[in-house]
Design a protein around this motif. Structure first.
Motif, mmCIF file in Angstrom:
data_model
loop_
_atom_site.group_PDB
_atom_site.id
_atom_site.type_symbol
_atom_site.label_atom_id
_atom_site.label_comp_id
_atom_site.label_asym_id
_atom_site.label_seq_id
_atom_site.Cartn_x
_atom_site.Cartn_y
_atom_site.Cartn_z
ATOM 1 N N GLU A 64 59.781 -4.172 -1.845
ATOM 2 C CA GLU A 64 60.220 -2.785 -2.001
ATOM 3 C C GLU A 64 59.026 -1.838 -1.926
ATOM 4 O OE1 GLU A 64 63.900 -1.455 -4.458
ATOM 5 O OE2 GLU A 64 62.824 -2.921 -5.663
ATOM 6 N N ILE A 65 59.210 -0.734 -1.225
ATOM 7 C CA ILE A 65 58.193 0.321 -1.162
ATOM 8 C C ILE A 65 58.663 1.473 -2.033
ATOM 9 C CG2 ILE A 65 57.000 1.961 0.304
ATOM 10 C CD1 ILE A 65 57.191 0.046 2.582
ATOM 11 N N LYS A 66 57.933 1.762 -3.093
ATOM 12 C CA LYS A 66 58.332 2.823 -4.011
ATOM 13 C C LYS A 66 57.394 4.014 -3.950
ATOM 14 C CE LYS A 66 61.093 0.009 -7.003
ATOM 15 N NZ LYS A 66 61.844 0.052 -8.241
ATOM 16 N N VAL A 67 56.625 4.082 -2.876
ATOM 17 C CA VAL A 67 55.832 5.265 -2.556
ATOM 18 C C VAL A 67 56.130 5.614 -1.105
ATOM 19 C CG1 VAL A 67 54.009 4.781 -4.224
ATOM 20 C CG2 VAL A 67 53.875 3.776 -1.945
ATOM 21 N N THR A 68 55.512 6.638 -0.590
ATOM 22 C CA THR A 68 55.744 6.993 0.802
ATOM 23 C C THR A 68 55.116 5.940 1.720
ATOM 24 O OG1 THR A 68 53.710 8.298 0.983
ATOM 25 C CG2 THR A 68 55.687 9.433 0.175
ATOM 26 N N PHE A 73 51.100 1.875 3.345
ATOM 27 C CA PHE A 73 50.425 1.149 4.427
ATOM 28 C C PHE A 73 48.971 1.575 4.603
ATOM 29 C CE2 PHE A 73 54.922 0.701 5.837
ATOM 30 C CZ PHE A 73 54.969 -0.679 5.785
ATOM 31 N N ASP A 74 48.641 2.795 4.192
ATOM 32 C CA ASP A 74 47.244 3.230 4.320
ATOM 33 C C ASP A 74 46.319 2.388 3.448
ATOM 34 O OD1 ASP A 74 45.360 5.286 5.425
ATOM 35 O OD2 ASP A 74 45.045 5.672 3.291
ATOM 36 N N ASP A 75 46.847 1.878 2.318
ATOM 37 C CA ASP A 75 46.033 1.021 1.455
ATOM 38 C C ASP A 75 45.738 -0.328 2.102
ATOM 39 O OD1 ASP A 75 45.921 2.935 -0.485
ATOM 40 O OD2 ASP A 75 47.598 2.139 -1.663
ATOM 41 N N TYR A 76 46.541 -0.725 3.078
ATOM 42 C CA TYR A 76 46.349 -2.011 3.757
ATOM 43 C C TYR A 76 45.567 -1.866 5.063
ATOM 44 C CZ TYR A 76 49.662 -4.256 0.584
ATOM 45 O OH TYR A 76 50.287 -4.753 -0.515
ATOM 46 N N TYR A 77 45.102 -0.672 5.358
ATOM 47 C CA TYR A 77 44.376 -0.480 6.617
ATOM 48 C C TYR A 77 42.889 -0.757 6.409
ATOM 49 C CZ TYR A 77 42.957 1.554 11.064
ATOM 50 O OH TYR A 77 42.443 1.755 12.315
ATOM 51 N N ASN A 78 42.360 -1.624 7.284
ATOM 52 C CA ASN A 78 40.944 -1.971 7.231
ATOM 53 C C ASN A 78 40.179 -1.078 8.198
ATOM 54 O OD1 ASN A 78 38.401 -3.120 7.295
ATOM 55 N ND2 ASN A 78 39.140 -5.230 7.294
ATOM 56 N N TRP A 79 39.420 -0.156 7.649
ATOM 57 C CA TRP A 79 38.714 0.806 8.506
ATOM 58 C C TRP A 79 37.532 0.175 9.246
ATOM 59 C CZ3 TRP A 79 40.598 5.558 9.425
ATOM 60 C CH2 TRP A 79 41.594 6.026 8.556
ATOM 61 N N GLU A 80 37.069 -0.959 8.775
ATOM 62 C CA GLU A 80 35.918 -1.582 9.425
ATOM 63 C C GLU A 80 36.271 -2.133 10.803
ATOM 64 O OE1 GLU A 80 34.264 -4.469 6.850
ATOM 65 O OE2 GLU A 80 33.636 -3.005 5.317
ATOM 66 N N LEU A 107 53.565 5.089 10.373
ATOM 67 C CA LEU A 107 54.477 4.091 10.929
ATOM 68 C C LEU A 107 54.165 3.832 12.400
ATOM 69 C CD1 LEU A 107 57.893 5.141 9.318
ATOM 70 C CD2 LEU A 107 56.369 3.280 8.646
ATOM 71 N N LEU A 108 53.788 4.868 13.138
ATOM 72 C CA LEU A 108 53.390 4.680 14.536
ATOM 73 C C LEU A 108 52.160 3.771 14.616
ATOM 74 C CD1 LEU A 108 53.854 8.342 15.837
ATOM 75 C CD2 LEU A 108 55.149 6.353 16.614
ATOM 76 N N ASP A 109 51.194 4.000 13.727
ATOM 77 C CA ASP A 109 49.993 3.165 13.715
ATOM 78 C C ASP A 109 50.336 1.730 13.337
ATOM 79 O OD1 ASP A 109 48.568 5.428 14.351
ATOM 80 O OD2 ASP A 109 47.981 5.859 12.279
ATOM 81 N N PHE A 110 51.219 1.578 12.338
ATOM 82 C CA PHE A 110 51.600 0.240 11.882
ATOM 83 C C PHE A 110 52.315 -0.524 12.995
ATOM 84 C CE2 PHE A 110 54.432 -2.576 9.243
ATOM 85 C CZ PHE A 110 53.407 -3.363 8.731
ATOM 86 N N ALA A 111 53.196 0.159 13.725
ATOM 87 C CA ALA A 111 53.920 -0.488 14.822
ATOM 88 C C ALA A 111 52.981 -0.857 15.968
ATOM 89 C CB ALA A 111 55.027 0.428 15.327
ATOM 90 N N SER A 112 51.989 -0.029 16.222
ATOM 91 C CA SER A 112 51.083 -0.286 17.343
ATOM 92 C C SER A 112 50.287 -1.581 17.163
ATOM 93 C CB SER A 112 50.126 0.891 17.520
ATOM 94 O OG SER A 112 49.236 0.986 16.420
ATOM 95 N N HIS A 113 50.220 -2.081 15.916
ATOM 96 C CA HIS A 113 49.503 -3.323 15.645
ATOM 97 C C HIS A 113 50.430 -4.532 15.660
ATOM 98 C CE1 HIS A 113 46.412 -0.495 14.362
ATOM 99 N NE2 HIS A 113 45.539 -1.491 14.371
#
Length: 398
Positions: A64-68, A73-80, A107-113
């Protein structure tokens, strides 16, 4: 106590007990509000849909996602190395999902991966409309029941007919070079697209415009569950990120200070500011001049009267009446300020209002579509009233 008085008291007690017994024996009225809440078993909740996800995807974990979506998903993005530390499918089922353009871009970024996005809704963020090359339209001439079908002949036997709770919306524009039509809805002799697949990067968007078919009422009726199962069969068997309808009421709260209080540094800065203000008030409480007599001005009761009347309508839950008045006053404002004829709210009217008001045409179109939809709808609920009020107030202030 006299005998007559005892008889009256006894009859009064029996009457009171009878009233209580009748009250508790009367079944509660059915709540037909479209909440799309996964914890509610009312007709238009999604409890059955949410519980069946584990059966439809036995190898997948349901999260369940209880935030936006952006916050999650931004917390799971690895910027390195510019990758996500998780994979799966995002699912949201709601007529008006809490998706702003920031979350839509996430969501567009998440789908692109290489991940899937499933959205069953009546309205989509502008970022998705522009990026995926599609648009939706309301056709208020639709009446009666609709037949939902698939373009894939494998799912021919999974077609269903739906009558209650339908919305008159369909995909009016798609990118035919990149979009695959997966399903249609048929009203009388008119057939329209209601389910599409759009590739994005290494993943896919699955967009559906009739979320009502995933509610408890329709999933438990006849064999309608087979339609929902066929729709979800297009999704990959990976972790399912289900967008909860309870995020703001349970975890985030509705306080405007929730972001400040969620960050330790900002929280302590806020506490120190409050403490400093209190100390300042204490040490400056001593009077520095003689008391000045205050003369109360004549009270203007117009505002209080207006608030009282407004609260009266609101407390009586007469949402249809309030919505009608809001629309009437708004259209009168358009006629008075912009000198536009409000008899026909069509695309020409949207264009003229956008030009005269200087506001974005898509924003005006969405507002007018909402007004037309609510004018045609009966038994409006509180959510409809709040959404209309916010949309009109945004028009006045932006």
């Amino acid at each position: 106590m006299s005998k007559t008085l005892k008889i009256y008291v006894g009859l009064l007690i029996l009457l009171f007990v009878g009233i209580i017994a009748i009250e508790f024996s009367t079944p509660a009225p059915i709540n037909w509000q479209k909440t799309y809440n996964e914890t509610q078993k009312i007709p238009y909740g999604t409890f059955v849909f949410y519980e069946e996800l584990t059966n439809l995807f036995p190898e997948s974990k349901v999260q369940e996602i209880k935030v936006t979506p952006y916050e999650y998903f931004d917390d799971y993005y690895n910027w390195e190395d510019s990758t996500y530390l998780t994979t799966g499918t995002y699912i949201v089922v709601d007529e008006y999902p809490d998706l702003d353009n920031t979350s839509a871009q996430e969501l567009l970024d998440f789908a692109s991966h290489g991940n899937d996005i499933f959205i069953s809704s009546n309205y989509f963020p502008d970022r998705l409309l522009d990026s995926l090359g599609f648009d939706t339209k309301n056709e208020f001439t639709f009446k009666g029941k609709a037949e939902f079908t698939f373009t894939n002949p494998v799912f021919k036997s999974d077609s269903i007919s739906v009558e209650k709770g339908l919305n008159n919306i369909y995909f009016s524009k798609i990118d035919t070079l990149n979009t695959t039509v997966l399903g249609h809805q048929k009203f009388d002799d008119a057939t329209y697209t209601n389910f599409i697949e759009v590739p994005w990067g290494s993943g896919y968007f699955y967009l559906h415009v009739q979320p009502v078919v995933f509610t408890n009422y329709h999933l438990l009726k006849k064999d309608n569950r087979k339609y929902a199962s066929s729709v979800l069969s297009y999704l990959s068997d990976d972790t399912l990120y289900f967008d909860s309808r309870n995020k703001f009421r349970k975890e985030l709260g509705s306080s405007p200070m929730r972001f400040v209080l969620s960050r330790p540094a900002l929280r302590w800065a806020w506490y120190i500011a409050l403490l400093t203000t209190i100390l300042f008030m204490i040490f400056n409480a001593k009077r520095r001049q003689r008391i000045v007599n205050v003369k109360e001005p004549l009270k203007n009761t117009t505002v209080d009267f207006t608030k009282t009347i407004g609260n009266l309508y609101y407390e009586t839950k007469d949402h249809d009446n309030l919505i009608e008045k809001k629309i009437t006053y708004f259209l009168e404002y358009i006629r008075r300020v912009y000198y536009l004829d409000t008899q026909i709210l069509d695309d020409k009217f949207v264009k003229n209002l956008s030009l005269k008001s200087g506001k974005d045409k898509e924003y005006i179109k969405k507002l007018i579509n909402q007004i037309v939809y609510l004018k045609a709808k009966s038994n409006c609920n509180e959510a409809n009233l709040l959404q209309l009020n916010k949309a009109i107030e945004d028009f006045y202030t932006t």
